[in-house]
Design a protein around this motif. Structure first.
Motif, PDB file in Angstrom:
ATOM      1  N   ILE A   1      10.932 -12.223   0.743  1.00  0.00           N
ATOM      2  CA  ILE A   1       9.514 -11.918   0.584  1.00  0.00           C
ATOM      3  C   ILE A   1       8.807 -12.012   1.933  1.00  0.00           C
ATOM      4  O   ILE A   1       8.010 -11.135   2.297  1.00  0.00           O
ATOM      5  CB  ILE A   1       8.870 -12.872  -0.449  1.00  0.00           C
ATOM      6  N   ALA A   2       9.122 -13.059   2.688  1.00  0.00           N
ATOM      7  CA  ALA A   2       8.491 -13.229   3.996  1.00  0.00           C
ATOM      8  C   ALA A   2       8.809 -12.041   4.896  1.00  0.00           C
ATOM      9  O   ALA A   2       7.924 -11.504   5.574  1.00  0.00           O
ATOM     10  CB  ALA A   2       8.973 -14.528   4.647  1.00  0.00           C
ATOM     11  N   ALA A   3      10.054 -11.592   4.851  1.00  0.00           N
ATOM     12  CA  ALA A   3      10.450 -10.456   5.684  1.00  0.00           C
ATOM     13  C   ALA A   3       9.685  -9.208   5.270  1.00  0.00           C
ATOM     14  O   ALA A   3       9.209  -8.447   6.114  1.00  0.00           O
ATOM     15  CB  ALA A   3      11.951 -10.224   5.562  1.00  0.00           C
ATOM     16  N   LYS A   4       9.556  -9.031   3.945  1.00  0.00           N
ATOM     17  CA  LYS A   4       8.834  -7.851   3.457  1.00  0.00           C
ATOM     18  C   LYS A   4       7.380  -7.889   3.901  1.00  0.00           C
ATOM     19  O   LYS A   4       6.822  -6.883   4.335  1.00  0.00           O
ATOM     20  CB  LYS A   4       8.904  -7.792   1.921  1.00  0.00           C
ATOM     21  N   LEU A   5       6.753  -9.077   3.760  1.00  0.00           N
ATOM     22  CA  LEU A   5       5.363  -9.200   4.178  1.00  0.00           C
ATOM     23  C   LEU A   5       5.224  -8.903   5.664  1.00  0.00           C
ATOM     24  O   LEU A   5       4.300  -8.218   6.094  1.00  0.00           O
ATOM     25  CB  LEU A   5       4.839 -10.609   3.875  1.00  0.00           C
ATOM     26  N   GLY A   6       6.176  -9.422   6.448  1.00  0.00           N
ATOM     27  CA  GLY A   6       6.149  -9.184   7.885  1.00  0.00           C
ATOM     28  C   GLY A   6       6.214  -7.702   8.200  1.00  0.00           C
ATOM     29  O   GLY A   6       5.473  -7.198   9.037  1.00  0.00           O
ATOM     30  N   ARG A   7       7.091  -7.012   7.461  1.00  0.00           N
ATOM     31  CA  ARG A   7       7.221  -5.578   7.692  1.00  0.00           C
ATOM     32  C   ARG A   7       5.943  -4.843   7.316  1.00  0.00           C
ATOM     33  O   ARG A   7       5.473  -3.966   8.033  1.00  0.00           O
ATOM     34  CB  ARG A   7       8.392  -5.034   6.875  1.00  0.00           C
ATOM     35  N   ALA A   8       5.358  -5.252   6.170  1.00  0.00           N
ATOM     36  CA  ALA A   8       4.121  -4.610   5.725  1.00  0.00           C
ATOM     37  C   ALA A   8       3.033  -4.806   6.784  1.00  0.00           C
ATOM     38  O   ALA A   8       2.300  -3.871   7.124  1.00  0.00           O
ATOM     39  CB  ALA A   8       3.669  -5.197   4.396  1.00  0.00           C
TER      40      ALA A   8
ATOM     41  N   VAL B   1       3.522  -2.511   9.665  1.00  0.00           N
ATOM     42  CA  VAL B   1       3.138  -1.139   9.325  1.00  0.00           C
ATOM     43  C   VAL B   1       1.623  -0.995   9.395  1.00  0.00           C
ATOM     44  O   VAL B   1       1.089  -0.059   9.977  1.00  0.00           O
ATOM     45  CB  VAL B   1       3.651  -0.773   7.917  1.00  0.00           C
ATOM     46  N   ILE B   2       0.908  -1.988   8.811  1.00  0.00           N
ATOM     47  CA  ILE B   2      -0.557  -1.906   8.797  1.00  0.00           C
ATOM     48  C   ILE B   2      -1.101  -1.932  10.222  1.00  0.00           C
ATOM     49  O   ILE B   2      -2.035  -1.218  10.567  1.00  0.00           O
ATOM     50  CB  ILE B   2      -1.144  -3.074   7.977  1.00  0.00           C
ATOM     51  N   ARG B   3      -0.472  -2.769  11.078  1.00  0.00           N
ATOM     52  CA  ARG B   3      -0.970  -2.900  12.446  1.00  0.00           C
ATOM     53  C   ARG B   3      -0.782  -1.623  13.258  1.00  0.00           C
ATOM     54  O   ARG B   3      -1.610  -1.264  14.084  1.00  0.00           O
ATOM     55  CB  ARG B   3      -0.264  -4.064  13.141  1.00  0.00           C
ATOM     56  N   THR B   4       0.325  -0.924  12.999  1.00  0.00           N
ATOM     57  CA  THR B   4       0.610   0.240  13.837  1.00  0.00           C
ATOM     58  C   THR B   4       0.054   1.537  13.259  1.00  0.00           C
ATOM     59  O   THR B   4       0.020   2.538  13.940  1.00  0.00           O
ATOM     60  CB  THR B   4       2.129   0.415  14.017  1.00  0.00           C
ATOM     61  N   ASN B   5      -0.386   1.511  11.990  1.00  0.00           N
ATOM     62  CA  ASN B   5      -0.819   2.733  11.344  1.00  0.00           C
ATOM     63  C   ASN B   5      -2.348   2.744  11.257  1.00  0.00           C
ATOM     64  O   ASN B   5      -2.946   2.042  10.443  1.00  0.00           O
ATOM     65  CB  ASN B   5      -0.176   2.782   9.950  1.00  0.00           C
TER      66      ASN B   5
ATOM     67  N   ASP C   1      -3.134   8.632   2.961  1.00  0.00           N
ATOM     68  CA  ASP C   1      -2.526   9.381   4.051  1.00  0.00           C
ATOM     69  C   ASP C   1      -1.662   8.472   4.914  1.00  0.00           C
ATOM     70  O   ASP C   1      -0.554   8.847   5.322  1.00  0.00           O
ATOM     71  CB  ASP C   1      -3.637  10.016   4.888  1.00  0.00           C
ATOM     72  N   GLY C   2      -2.170   7.263   5.158  1.00  0.00           N
ATOM     73  CA  GLY C   2      -1.396   6.289   5.932  1.00  0.00           C
ATOM     74  C   GLY C   2      -0.070   5.988   5.255  1.00  0.00           C
ATOM     75  O   GLY C   2       0.988   5.980   5.892  1.00  0.00           O
TER      76      GLY C   2
ATOM     77  N   ALA D   1       1.892  12.353  13.346  1.00  0.00           N
ATOM     78  CA  ALA D   1       1.561  13.119  14.543  1.00  0.00           C
ATOM     79  C   ALA D   1       0.673  12.334  15.509  1.00  0.00           C
ATOM     80  O   ALA D   1       1.006  12.200  16.673  1.00  0.00           O
ATOM     81  CB  ALA D   1       0.865  14.401  14.145  1.00  0.00           C
ATOM     82  N   ASN D   2      -0.439  11.825  14.995  1.00  0.00           N
ATOM     83  CA  ASN D   2      -1.317  11.118  15.934  1.00  0.00           C
ATOM     84  C   ASN D   2      -1.187   9.610  15.768  1.00  0.00           C
ATOM     85  O   ASN D   2      -1.794   9.003  14.910  1.00  0.00           O
ATOM     86  CB  ASN D   2      -2.773  11.555  15.800  1.00  0.00           C
ATOM     87  N   LYS D   3      -0.368   9.029  16.609  1.00  0.00           N
ATOM     88  CA  LYS D   3      -0.100   7.604  16.492  1.00  0.00           C
ATOM     89  C   LYS D   3      -1.274   6.798  17.034  1.00  0.00           C
ATOM     90  O   LYS D   3      -1.953   7.233  17.914  1.00  0.00           O
ATOM     91  CB  LYS D   3       1.154   7.257  17.279  1.00  0.00           C
TER      92      LYS D   3
END
Lengths: 293, 322
Positions: free
Chosen positions: A7-14, A17-21, A279-280, A291-293
């Motif tokens: 769960i911790a790993a999943k949260l970390g990944r989420a 994703v939120i930070r980079t998107n 869209d994100g 396309a637009n990072k």
């Protein structure tokens, strides 16, 4: 212990994703603010949204009578405080958007899942059925149903939900078709698990992600549809909604433009927020299109 | 191809019949009754009500009524509007042209503009224009057309007084000839601008993403490796393939054109199908409602088949078999 790590790993990944998107991030922040405002409406509204104050068509910033709070966004023709109505209207929009999208998600997932996983004749019948639904002009249908059967808010939510599921069904069907030939599904079948149980325990959980993205977009659609119906005078008269506020502002357009302006801006921001999240999420699913990072 | 087309036409017809049947039933199941409206509110006379009910065949069961309706359509008889006292086709025919005028003009501009900007942005992906247009298109997509229309009226009609607020012609003008055409164009401007702003993001996004997608295909890389000029690759290979999705969605939008302009018509008091639809709902004009629905369902079915055919013409890779 192991589960906790997963769960911790999943949260970390989420979180990553939120930070980079950018889309996802902006959308989530906007939605959080909107939800907070809607939840806090009873506490932070300066006035009772139904209260008829003595200041009629007061421009934004007018002071209230006898030391009452100021009308920061003005008042409408009957003296309703627009800020308070906006906050209560947010509840309506969010509730209708979420409920309608949820109905569409459940119906679409079930129908699409059954069609894709069971295949064969069941699939053929369902596909034709979905095609008929896609071909009906849904807004026209919603309009007729609401106009003729009455504009109760529950009706509106259910009707919007029941007319917008085909997109989800198509997505889920495609997911189910691609999943059903995978090894882990084959092993479940070999172990004698029943078809329905495989569908609910493996196919749907593994294929749900595109439907989540689509459902977020559909919240936007639901909010727009409700605003449109209310604007046409088909809204539930017992509730406060942004569409009805715009409708009320239409005849006052030249004398008191803020009455129609303010709720419209709110609709745009809310719809935009859910649209950005959807869209994100889509960009997360298909990184190629990022396309637009 | 022939067999495929035949099958498509048959299923298309079946779909039209089913969706019209659902609509037919739905309308008649609803509370409210056209005979009551026709008989008047003050002195509803039971005999007159019975007579009117029989006259319009409303005393029969719904399946029976539907069969009579279908038989009429096969003879070219779409029924008789209770309220406007006109043949349904005539009543629709009067209103369909103003709607087509505003929605076709709006759509044509939106398609051309959206596609041009989309292609341009895709060529300079990540550039200033691209980033700006992507951001703007989100906002345009989230804007309700009726509200945008109101705001444009507020700015350009009420404040600046450049354009008229509503209607299709100046009622007091009584213009003829070229003056009339100009009058209509002036009235058309704001509704069309509203439609373009709300609709262009759709075409923009499709053009942009399909150009990007085609440019990442292997055969484009191969062409580049052969040393062909970038311009030639783009005009000859990328553009042609990238415009296929646009054709599909244009076909899809054309299908819903007749029903799509309800909001714009309401905001700008445009005398089209939206207005007709509204009055027929509120007066329970069953034949007219069914007629409008039938026309929409038919146009959707026809457009879907046309899109399929055009699709196979512009992209020879697509072959239909059953």
């Amino acid at each position: 212990m192991k589960k906790k790590n997963v769960i911790a790993a999943k949260l970390g990944r989420a979180w990553k994703v939120i930070r980079t998107n950018a889309q996802l991030r902006t959308g989530l922040i906007l939605v959080l603010i909107l939800v907070a405002l809607a939840l806090l409406a009873p506490v932070i509204s300066p006035y009772d949204p139904y209260k008829l104050t003595n200041e009629l068509q007061a421009p934004p910033g007018t002071a209230g009578a006898n030391g009452a709070p100021a009308h920061w966004l003005g008042t409408d023709k009957l003296g309703h405080d627009i800020l308070s109505q906006m906050l209560w209207g947010a509840r309506t929009s969010l509730r209708i958007g979420l409920t309608a999208a949820l109905i569409a998600a459940v119906v679409g997932t079930l129908i699409g899942g059954v069609a894709g996983y069971f295949g064969g004749r069941v699939d053929k019948v369902i596909v034709e059925f979905v095609n008929i639904f896609v071909m009906t002009p849904s807004f026209f249908l919603i309009l007729i149903i609401v106009a003729i059967f009455g504009s109760n808010m529950t009706y509106v939510m259910i009707v919007i939900g029941l007319t917008s599921w085909p997109g989800n069904a198509r997505l889920m069907r495609a997911q189910a078709i691609s999943l059903r030939s995978r090894t882990f599904i084959k092993s479940c079948q070999a172990m004698g698990e029943s078809k329905l149980s495989i569908m609910f325990r493996h196919i749907i959980p593994n294929g749900i992600f595109p439907i989540v993205a689509n459902t977020t977009m559909m919240i936007s659609g639901g909010i727009l549809t409700e605003a449109g119906l209310s604007f046409l005078g088909l809204g539930d008269p017992n509730i406060i909604s942004w569409g009805q506020m715009i409708n009320a502002g239409k005849p006052l357009l030249t004398k008191a433009p803020w009455v129609a302006l303010v709720p419209g801006v709110a609709v745009v921001i809310t719809v935009l927020a859910f649209f950005l999240i959807g869209d994100g999420l889509n960009r997360v699913i298909a990184p190629k299109m990022n396309a637009n990072k | 191809m022939k067999r495929y087309l035949l099958k498509r036409i048959l299923t298309g017809l079946l779909m039209v019949v089913i969706s019209v049947a659902i609509n037919f039933t739905l309308i008649r199941l609803a509370p409210g009754n056209p005979v009551r409206i026709m008989a008047g509110i003050d002195t509803p006379n039971p005999e007159q009500i019975a007579q009117l009910t029989a006259k319009y065949g409303l005393d029969k069961s719904i399946p029976e009524q539907f069969l009579i309706y279908l038989r009429g359509i096969l003879h070219g008889d779409f029924g008789y509007s209770y309220v406007t006292h006109k043949d349904v086709l005539t009543a629709i025919g009067e209103k369909v042209w103003p709607t087509l005028l505003v929605s076709l003009t709006g759509m044509a501009i939106a398609v051309v503009l959206g596609t041009l900007i989309g292609v341009r942005c895709a060529r300079k992906e990540g550039g200033l224009l691209d980033r700006f247009m992507c951001a703007i298109s989100y906002v345009c997509d989230s804007t309700p057309s009726f509200w945008l229309g109101l705001m444009l009226v507020l700015v350009f009609a009420s404040q600046l007084k450049w354009l008229p607020t509503s209607g299709m012609v100046n009622m007091r003008g009584g213009f003829t000839g070229l003056a009339h055409v100009w009058d209509v164009i002036v009235h058309l401007t704001l509704p069309v601008i509203t439609l373009v702003i709300v609709d262009y993001p759709y075409y923009f996004r499709i053009a942009r993403s399909s150009v990007l997608q085609v440019m990442s295909e292997d055969y484009i890389t191969t062409l580049r490796a052969t040393g062909m000029s970038e311009k030639r690759i783009f005009n000859k290979y990328v553009l042609r393939n990238a415009l296929i999705p646009t054709v599909t969605v244009v076909g899809g939008s054309l299908a819903f054109l007749i029903s799509g302009a309800v909001f714009i018509e309401t905001v700008f008091a445009w005398p089209g199908m939206g207005t007709l639809l509204f009055s027929s709902i509120s007066k329970r004009d069953y034949p007219l409602l069914s007629g409008i629905y039938l026309i929409i369902a038919l146009s959707v079915a026809v457009m879907m088949i046309v899109v399929d055919v055009v699709y196979s013409l512009i992209d020879p890779r697509i072959k239909y078999t059953d």
